[in-house]
Structure formats: structure tokens, C-alpha cells
Scaffold this active site. Structure first.
Site, PDB file in Angstrom:
ATOM      1  N   SER A 108       0.808  -1.359  -0.124  1.00 13.55           N
ATOM      2  CA  SER A 108       0.038   0.105  -0.037  1.00 13.55           C
ATOM      3  C   SER A 108       0.743   1.115  -0.047  1.00 13.55           C
ATOM      4  CB  SER A 108      -0.930  -0.010   1.349  1.00 13.55           C
ATOM      5  OG  SER A 108      -1.568   1.250   1.570  1.00 13.55           O
ATOM      6  N   SER A 109       0.458   2.356  -0.550  1.00 12.17           N
ATOM      7  CA  SER A 109       1.258   3.433  -0.452  1.00 12.17           C
ATOM      8  C   SER A 109       1.475   4.129   1.020  1.00 12.17           C
ATOM      9  CB  SER A 109       0.494   4.616  -1.337  1.00 12.17           C
ATOM     10  OG  SER A 109      -0.816   4.809  -0.717  1.00 12.17           O
ATOM     11  N   CYS A 110       0.733   3.630   1.835  1.00 11.78           N
ATOM     12  CA  CYS A 110       0.562   4.015   3.122  1.00 11.78           C
ATOM     13  C   CYS A 110       1.912   3.672   3.990  1.00 11.78           C
ATOM     14  CB  CYS A 110      -0.421   3.506   4.226  1.00 11.78           C
ATOM     15  SG  CYS A 110      -0.492   1.992   4.544  1.00 11.78           S
ATOM     16  N   TYR A 137      -1.202  -0.731  10.382  1.00 13.23           N
ATOM     17  CA  TYR A 137      -1.221  -1.373   8.827  1.00 13.23           C
ATOM     18  C   TYR A 137       0.040  -1.375   8.362  1.00 13.23           C
ATOM     19  CZ  TYR A 137      -3.442  -2.380   4.408  1.00 13.23           C
ATOM     20  OH  TYR A 137      -3.498  -2.870   3.275  1.00 13.23           O
ATOM     21  N   LYS A 141       2.650  -4.224   6.685  1.00 14.60           N
ATOM     22  CA  LYS A 141       2.797  -4.181   5.120  1.00 14.60           C
ATOM     23  C   LYS A 141       4.306  -4.137   5.024  1.00 14.60           C
ATOM     24  CE  LYS A 141      -1.111  -4.870   3.072  1.00 14.60           C
ATOM     25  NZ  LYS A 141      -1.484  -6.190   2.347  1.00 14.60           N
ATOM     26  N   HIS A 180     -13.036   5.305   1.769  1.00 18.71           N
ATOM     27  CA  HIS A 180     -12.298   6.467   1.439  1.00 18.71           C
ATOM     28  C   HIS A 180     -12.772   7.568   0.465  1.00 18.71           C
ATOM     29  CE1 HIS A 180      -9.169   2.785   2.033  1.00 18.71           C
ATOM     30  NE2 HIS A 180      -8.819   3.667   2.697  1.00 18.71           N
TER      31      HIS A 180
END
Length: 315
Positions: A108-110, A137, A141, A180
Site C-alpha cells: 500500500s502507499s501508506c 497497517y 505491510k 475512502h
């Protein structure tokens, strides 16, 4: 990939997993293996190992994860860390132990720092503090990425990792409490149009910029990477362009045919000013998205109408 190979898609009922299954079947891959949560609890090691021993998949796509919005992440950090670590560890280690030829891990971009340079290059990983609202999270990841890289370095496994930007499309979450921004806008604007409300309220100033990729484009990128990419180094997946929240909301209104006005509540927070992925690496490999934002929003809205609108309109 050989079309006779057995491909296990973990998380096939989610937005990403279902799109990957659709893509594989459209490309003629008939041995796509899936298991629901009731059939196989991915957080339990022994059932996962038994599944791999019996099924012996050739390729694995790890799209399963515990996901949620800011509130869920804040209230359940233990679950977001533990469940995602369990899912990842069990699938990745079983893939290594039972002869999986190739594994694609979806991050994920997070995973990137809160104040990463814009656009965000893959090299920004672990160069700064994470966004606190989804830290648990993100850490899980990052651990998944590092485990794939460790298996590649130590045992020569072909385990690759892709980092998608903000996604939307069929099977998205349209719950206003934890969805979102794009699906939330679709639901808000639909409700306003159907109930003849003249105004749609939106948090913030509308000035933050965000990038959006249709989930079918992500599935296409995953298929491309499975066929052509064999490096343990992570790859960003995005469209390479961003829009303001105001422009996004205006586009949703146009696509849905809403003639009212948008009201921005500037007392509410904007969040990060900009979040755009640097997709130079994937572009140079030879992939680019096909679905434009307006076309993608129309597709997501069709799915919403078929699956949620009636329930929404009843209240």
C-alpha cells in the site's frame, strides 16, 4: 506464465482480489484457486500449511488483508498488526516451503513516510516517520515486503511486491463511516441527487491532491508484473497523475448528473496536502493505465447502483 499453472489468489472477495481473479480468467487462466474466510482462515498457520500441501499452487497473489479506515486503525492497532502479520507470514512461508514458483505481495502507499517527497519514489521507504493514523497497517505491510525480500536473498525465491496508490472500483467500500474519499463522494452525491438535496457537504478546503487508480488497472498491472518482473525490489503502481479533492468532487457530480452545489467545511482537516506515487519504474518496464478517471467513476457508480443503491435509497 503458463495458462495451465495453478494460481492461488488470497483475498478473492475483496476489491483487489476480485479484480485480479477477473483479469486472470479473462486472460484464459482456468486454474484459479480461491478460498473464502470460512473455508480457510489465513490467520491460522496449520490450515494454511495444509492447504498449500494439498493444492500445491504454482503462483500466489497475496491480496488478503485486514483493512479499514482511520477510526478502525486507531481503535484496533493490535488487530491490524497481528492479523496482517499472521496472514502474510503464513502465506509467504508456506509458499516458500511448498514450492510456489512466484509470489506477488500487494502492499500500500501508506508504507511511505508521512512527509515523503512528491511524487513518492520507491526509495522513500523507511526514510521517515509513518502517518500515525494507519501506522499499524503500514508496519505490517512493510514487514511483508521485507519478508519477501529476505526469502529472495536467502533462498532465491521469486517473491515480488507491488505498492498500489488509492484504488476504487467494483467491490469498493461505500460505507460513509469508514470508506475512502472517492466511494464516499459517490454515495454522498447519489443520495443528494435522489433526495433532491441542493448541497453536498465535504470536509476540508478541497485543495489536497490525491491520485486514484481503477482497480481493474491495478489487476492489469499485477498481471504484467507476474509475467515480466522478477526483482525483489518494490514497484509503485499508480496512474502518475493527481487531482484536487474539489476537482474530484466536481467530476463525481458531473458523472452522476447532480446539479446542486458543493459546500466545503474548512473547519475540518485537510490531511496531507499531496500524495502522489512516482511510477517511473513501472512505466519504464512497459506498463501504463488504460482507464481514465471519469470512465472509472462511471464504472464504479454502475457497480454501486447494482449492489448498494436500492439499500441506500431505502434509508
Amino acid at each position: 506464465m503458463n495458462k495451465k499453472e495453478k494460481i492461488f489468489v488470497a483475498g478473492h472477495r475483496g476489491m483487489v482480489g476480485s479484480a485480479i481473479v477477473r483479469k486472470l480468467k479473462a486472460e484464459g487462466y482456468e486454474q484459479v484457486v480461491t478460498r473464502s474466510r470460512t473455508e480457510l482462515d489465513l490467520t491460522k498457520e496449520e490450515p494454511v500449511r495444509r492447504f498449500f500441501e494439498e493444492e500445491r499452487p504454482d503462483v500466489v497473489v497475496l491480496a488478503a488483508a485486514k483493512v479499514g479506515g482511520i477510526l478502525a486503525n486507531y481503535e484496533q492497532p493490535v488487530a491490524f498488526l497481528l492479523n496482517n502479520l499472521q496472514i502474510q507470514n503464513h502465506i509467504i512461508s508456506s509458499s516458500a516451503d511448498f514450492g510456489v514458483r512466484k509470489l506477488l505481495f500487494l502492499g500500500s502507499s501508506c508504507i511511505y513516510p508521512k512527509f515523503a517527497p512528491q511524487p513518492i519514489p520507491e526509495s522513500a521507504l523507511l526514510t521517515g516517520e509513518l502517518e500515525a493514523t494507519n501506522e499499524a497497517y503500514a508496519i505490517a505491510k512493510i514487514a511483508g515486503i521485507k519478508l519477501c525480500q529476505a526469502y529472495a536473498r536467502e533462498f532465491g525465491k521469486n517473491f515480488i511486491s507491488a505498492m498500489p496508490t488509492n484504488l476504487y472500483g467494483p467491490f469498493d467500500n461505500f460505507d460513509l463511516h469508514n470508506s475512502h474519499v472517492l466511494p464516499a463522494l459517490i454515495r454522498k452525491v447519489h443520495h443528494a441527487r435522489e433526495t433532491r438535496q441542493p448541497v453536498v457537504p465535504i470536509w476540508g478546503t478541497g485543495s489536497p491532491r490525491r491520485e486514484f487508480l481503477h482497480v481493474d488497472d491495478l489487476a492489469d498491472a499485477c498481471f504484467f508484473l507476474l509475467k515480466t518482473y522478477d526483482s525483489p525490489e518494490i514497484v509503485n503502481v499508480g496512474c502518475g497523475e493527481d487531482v484536487t479533492i474539489r476537482a474530484l468532487a466536481e467530476t463525481v457530480c458531473e458523472v452522476l448528473g447532480f446539479k446542486g452545489t458543493l459546500e466545503f467545511d474548512t473547519s475540518k482537516p485537510d490531511g496531507t496536502p499531496r500524495k502522489l506515487m512516482d511510477t517511473t519504474k513501472l512505466t519504464r518496464l512497459g506498463w501504463k493505465p488504460k482507464i481514465g478517471l471519469r470512465e472509472g467513476i462511471a464504472d464504479a457508480y454502475r457497480w454501486f447502483l447494482e449492489n448498494h443503491a436500492e439499500k441506500e435509497d431505502r434509508g
